[in-house]
Design an enzyme around this catalytic site. Structure first.
Site, PDB file in Angstrom:
ATOM      1  N   HIS A   1       0.865  -1.181   0.000  1.00  0.00           N
ATOM      2  CA  HIS A   1       0.000   0.000   0.000  1.00  0.00           C
ATOM      3  C   HIS A   1       0.906   1.236   0.000  1.00  0.00           C
ATOM      4  O   HIS A   1       1.808   1.355   0.834  1.00  0.00           O
ATOM      5  CB  HIS A   1      -0.865   0.040   1.258  1.00  0.00           C
TER       6      HIS A   1
ATOM      7  N   GLU B   1      -1.951   6.275  -0.812  1.00  0.00           N
ATOM      8  CA  GLU B   1      -3.380   6.408  -0.496  1.00  0.00           C
ATOM      9  C   GLU B   1      -3.541   7.694   0.308  1.00  0.00           C
ATOM     10  O   GLU B   1      -3.960   8.721  -0.210  1.00  0.00           O
ATOM     11  CB  GLU B   1      -3.893   5.205   0.294  1.00  0.00           C
TER      12      GLU B   1
ATOM     13  N   ASP C   1     -11.210  -3.569  -1.834  1.00  0.00           N
ATOM     14  CA  ASP C   1     -10.500  -3.227  -0.603  1.00  0.00           C
ATOM     15  C   ASP C   1     -11.125  -3.904   0.621  1.00  0.00           C
ATOM     16  O   ASP C   1     -10.772  -5.029   0.950  1.00  0.00           O
ATOM     17  CB  ASP C   1     -10.463  -1.705  -0.440  1.00  0.00           C
ATOM     18  N   ASP C   2     -12.030  -3.227   1.314  1.00  0.00           N
ATOM     19  CA  ASP C   2     -12.731  -3.755   2.493  1.00  0.00           C
ATOM     20  C   ASP C   2     -14.226  -3.569   2.255  1.00  0.00           C
ATOM     21  O   ASP C   2     -14.861  -2.666   2.830  1.00  0.00           O
ATOM     22  CB  ASP C   2     -12.294  -3.009   3.760  1.00  0.00           C
TER      23      ASP C   2
END
Length: 334
Positions: free
Chosen positions: A190, A193, A271-272
């Site tokens: 990651h 972001e 993602d989630d």
């Protein structure tokens, strides 16, 4: 919108725990929670930023205690993913978040791997497991976790880096990623972001990653955009996540159309999804509504997802042919 066969490359298994599942697991495992019911829990899914999400996310993970819990969670995602058009999934798992609650790492991996092992037969999905290291923990803890994962012999395909980005640069984990690459693992991280474009540079040059997860802030650095375009480094973008975590003020402001226009190797992922309002099909529908993303753009996103995966060439050709066949069938019926 007809969903094309697609690979999902940025999916946190723990982020697929729906409110109903969290409460059911809490009851099963006698884990006390501060929520009265599903509505009370769901009402807390209004996030100011990444950290406010992570606080709730990690608290809910405490309900996962047994291999069966992890298997149930994984199988539920695979069932939903198949309905969303996913034909291949490279999923993330945070072992440290569970060992911190006293769950043995074998229990975590046994449950997840058992469900992933049945995915082709049960759901028609090929899979790969990437263990992600929590960047707000120490590099020493990440190295111990990697050692423990390797000791289990679990069939993982790669290592990743996630959690609170700001103040935790990729450079913190150089030795961990060097060890993982020496063990033959793929590397992703990651970056970009909430963190700055410099974190993307570090992930590429210091960690040797093959994909950047998120990466939307790369657009702030023209030299970085040029490199990502020239090298066709995949970016696993998550539009609804970016919206819910206020990375962008609204979907119309999302940089994905511009990323496509500039020739970046961008993919769409969820993602989630239990926390951010949608699985892959919902994210693709949101993207299809954006100005400048037409049918050719959607086909390109689907093909990018396959080409950006860690699949072998034979499986990639098979899935790319399925995308082309689906496009041809849609065009013939138009």
């Amino acid at each position: 919108m007809t969903t094309l066969p697609t690979a999902e490359l940025h999916l946190h298994l723990e982020g697929t725990l729906e409110p109903e599942t969290i409460l059911r697991l809490a009851e099963r495992n006698a884990v006390p929670l501060p929520y009265h019911d599903v509505d009370d829990l769901a009402a807390r899914y209004d996030f100011a930023d990444l950290q406010s999400f992570l606080d709730l996310y990690y608290a809910n993970m405490a309900t996962l205690r047994t291999a069966q819990d992890f298997a149930d969670m994984t199988d539920a995602y695979l069932s939903r993913a198949a309905a969303a058009g996913v034909v291949h999934a490279e999923v993330f798992l945070d072992p440290q978040a569970h060992t911190a609650h006293g769950v043995p790492i074998e229990e975590v991996l046994d449950g997840v791997c058992a469900a992933l092992g049945t995915a082709p037969a049960r759901h028609g999905i090929s899979t790969g497991l990437i263990v992600t290291m929590l960047r707000d923990h120490s590099a020493a803890d990440a190295m111990r976790t990697l050692t423990d994962v390797l000791r289990t012999g679990a069939p993982i395909i790669g290592i990743g880096l996630d959690s609170a980005e700001v103040g935790n640069p990729p450079s913190k984990f150089v030795e961990v990623f060097a060890r993982a690459r020496a063990e033959g693992l793929h590397a992703v991280a990651h970056a970009g972001e909430e963190g700055p474009p410099s974190y993307v540079w570090e992930a590429l040059d210091l960690l040797g990653v093959e994909r950047i997860d998120h990466g939307v802030r790369s657009m702030e650095d023209e030299r970085l955009v040029a490199r990502l375009t020239e090298d066709q480094v995949p970016l696993t973008v998550c539009p609804l996540s970016n919206l819910r975590l206020k990375v962008v003020p609204d979907l119309a402001s999302h940089p994905l159309p511009e990323m496509l226009r500039r020739g970046l190797m961008v993919t769409v992922n969820s993602d989630d999804p239990a926390y951010f309002g949608g699985y892959l099909d919902a994210n693709l529908a949101a993207v299809a509504s954006l100005h400048g993303v037409d049918g050719d753009g959607m086909r390109r996103l689907a093909r990018n997802s396959i080409n950006a995966s860690f699949l072998d060439d034979v499986r990639k050709r098979e899935l790319l042919a399925r995308i082309d066949a689906a496009v041809a069938a849609t065009n013939a019926s138009a």
